[in-house]
Design an enzyme around this catalytic site. Structure first.
Site, PDB file in Angstrom:
ATOM      1  N   ARG A  42       0.822  -1.210   0.000  1.00 33.97           N
ATOM      2  CA  ARG A  42       0.000   0.000   0.000  1.00 33.97           C
ATOM      3  C   ARG A  42       0.856   1.260   0.000  1.00 33.97           C
ATOM      4  O   ARG A  42       0.511   2.252  -0.649  1.00 33.97           O
ATOM      5  CB  ARG A  42      -0.948  -0.045   1.198  1.00 33.97           C
ATOM      6  CG  ARG A  42      -2.053  -1.107   1.023  1.00 33.97           C
ATOM      7  CD  ARG A  42      -2.617  -1.579   2.346  1.00 33.97           C
ATOM      8  NE  ARG A  42      -3.781  -2.447   2.172  1.00 33.97           N
ATOM      9  CZ  ARG A  42      -3.724  -3.747   1.924  1.00 33.97           C
ATOM     10  NH1 ARG A  42      -2.552  -4.352   1.779  1.00 33.97           N
ATOM     11  NH2 ARG A  42      -4.826  -4.465   1.781  1.00 33.97           N
ATOM     12  N   ASP A 335      -4.288 -14.940   7.389  1.00 36.40           N
ATOM     13  CA  ASP A 335      -3.000 -15.405   6.882  1.00 36.40           C
ATOM     14  C   ASP A 335      -2.260 -16.289   7.875  1.00 36.40           C
ATOM     15  O   ASP A 335      -1.304 -16.980   7.492  1.00 36.40           O
ATOM     16  CB  ASP A 335      -2.110 -14.210   6.522  1.00 36.40           C
ATOM     17  CG  ASP A 335      -2.581 -13.485   5.280  1.00 36.40           C
ATOM     18  OD1 ASP A 335      -3.234 -14.121   4.438  1.00 36.40           O
ATOM     19  OD2 ASP A 335      -2.305 -12.276   5.155  1.00 36.40           O
ATOM     20  N   LYS A 362      -6.409 -19.537  -1.535  1.00 37.56           N
ATOM     21  CA  LYS A 362      -5.197 -18.755  -1.332  1.00 37.56           C
ATOM     22  C   LYS A 362      -4.135 -19.252  -2.319  1.00 37.56           C
ATOM     23  O   LYS A 362      -4.459 -19.821  -3.354  1.00 37.56           O
ATOM     24  CB  LYS A 362      -4.734 -18.881   0.125  1.00 37.56           C
ATOM     25  CG  LYS A 362      -5.605 -18.124   1.120  1.00 37.56           C
ATOM     26  CD  LYS A 362      -5.372 -16.627   0.986  1.00 37.56           C
ATOM     27  CE  LYS A 362      -6.027 -15.839   2.091  1.00 37.56           C
ATOM     28  NZ  LYS A 362      -5.727 -14.396   1.991  1.00 37.56           N
TER      29      LYS A 362
END
Length: 451
Positions: A42, A335, A362
């Site tokens: 990001r 995760d 995933k």
């Protein structure tokens, strides 16, 4: 532990990197961590939308981040390494250039989905592709919502890569009510909104990791977040944003720390300290859950690093108890479930999970991969459609002695590397190359703690 094997096998036209992980003495020390991978993605993308030079300290050095940087460079953004920092010469919102060739995302689903959002509101056409693992992952969860702003998508059968995005500028502001709890979908829509006139609203049914909202605010975006009556959140972003370049620091990756945490918990006599770890409330559920299982984890020296909460973690070997994982925790530890399954395999009693259907799409089918691998090393596991029930060893070593297929999934490889540290005989991982996507130097870091 962490011993490379001399004989490698070919895989997908490249040389695999098999390694063996066996019983280790107590883990002690202060291991280093890569920068948080989610925040690093990001930071690069949002800095690219600012006009001017930003400096990023502590950026994750994994190959997934190089995929993001390479794609941005292909669209006119200058990104360079400068000592221990990275500089990004942002082009400003709406100013990405037409790439000359397809953008190869390697194994990075985050790069792909977020960059699809970024390009969807630009007047360019971009084709995204990736490795065999990434090309099996569904992209329609992102392309569907992005289609509502006017962008056009052409994908392979099943909504998979390669995907060609034909962006629209100006795109149409919209109110997006997400069908699933997905930080990637939310973030893709917010990145698209940067170049859309008016206000875009994203309503998520369950709060997910909020790194995008925090990072956008750091760069000066006009963004507002509020809780909804239903328990979710609504994010409003005013487009045609004039983001300001800045210097920013990335905290240590708590998802990477999770493997070292569990290693210290299961290996008798271990005691480690991990400095400067990001402890965002929407990412630290594993730490909280391990505490409920009896794990000795202490958070020290809490602080803030450019809008993200950080702390030092002190971890000691612990006798863990099995637990039923509340479904409400899933978004905040999605995760970390592979390494949680390893912790559960060494706990006393049964640990149960459900509602984990997302793990089947995933980098690999993580439910099937973990069930198969844990059984192979001696754990008692029951697999359901959306979770696992694991009967732990009560702290005793597992049998080990198996060869585990990583399935090109970094988290599967690292999880069984940790399991090998408290197994009677070494565990072989067929290919440790995927670990470079998120934790370069993982094996060496783990090995250094047992010396």
């Amino acid at each position: 532990m962490g011993r490379p094997l001399s004989k490698a096998k070919p895989m997908h036209g490249e040389t695999a990197l098999p390694m063996e992980f066996g019983p280790a003495g107590p883990l002690r020390g202060t291991p280093g961590l890569p920068g948080d991978k989610s925040i690093s993605h990001r930071a690069l993308m949002i800095a690219a939308m600012a006009r001017g030079r930003s400096r990023i300290n502590g950026l994750c050095e994994g190959s997934d981040l190089h995929s993001t940087a390479s794609a941005l460079r292909a669209m006119g953004v200058r990104i360079e390494r400068d000592g221990d920092s990275w500089t990004v010469d942002g082009v400003g919102s709406g100013c990405l250039l037409q790439p000359e060739r397809a953008l190869d995302m390697g194994n990075s689903g985050t790069s792909t989905r977020l960059l699809m959002g970024l390009t969807a509101s630009h007047p360019i056409t971009a084709t995204f592709t990736g490795d065999s693992s990434l090309c099996r992952r569904p992209m329609d969860r992102v392309t569907g919502p992005l289609g509502r702003i006017g962008a056009d998508f052409a994908s392979a059968p099943g909504g998979r890569l390669p995907v060609t995005v034909r962006g629209l500028c100006p795109a149409v502001p919209a109110v997006h009510r997400l069908d699933i709890a997905s930080a990637q979908v939310k973030s893709a829509l917010l990145l698209a909104a940067l170049n859309i006139p008016g206000i875009t609203r994203v309503i998520e049914p369950v709060p997910t990791r909020d790194h995008s909202e925090r990072m956008l605010a750091q760069f000066g975006a006009d963004i507002e977040v509020r809780a909804t009556e239903e328990g979710g959140r609504e994010i409003a972003l005013r487009g045609e944003a004039e983001l300001k370049p800045r210097e920013i620091g990335i905290p240590g990756d708590i998802s990477a720390a999770a493997f070292l945490i569990v290693a210290a918990l299961i290996v008798p006599g271990s005691e480690i300290a991990i400095r400067g770890v990001g402890v965002n409330p929407m990412r630290r559920a594993l730490v909280d859950l391990i505490g409920e299982m009896g794990g000795r984890i202490a958070l020290r020296d809490r602080g803030d690093r450019d809008g993200e909460p950080v702390a030092d973690l002190e971890v000691r070997h612990s006798k863990l108890k099995g637990i039923d994982v509340p479904p409400a925790l899933i978004p905040a530890m999605i995760d970390e479930f592979p390494i949680f399954f390893v912790a559960a395999a060494f706990a006393e009693g049964v640990s149960r999970t459900s509602g984990l259907g997302e793990l089947r799409v995933k980098e690999s089918d993580r439910i099937a991969a973990m069930a198969e691998g844990l059984r192979a090393i001696g754990a008692n596991v029951e697999e359901s459609e959306d979770g696992l029930a694991i009967e732990g060893s009560g702290g005793a070593p597992l049998a080990g002695g198996a060869r585990i297929e990583s399935r090109l999934d970094h988290r599967i490889a690292m999880s069984f590397a940790v399991a090998g540290l408290h197994s009677k005989t070494p565990i072989e991982i067929d290919d440790m190359r995927p670990v470079a996507t998120s934790f370069p130097g993982f094996a060496e870091t783990q090995r250094g703690l047992s010396r």
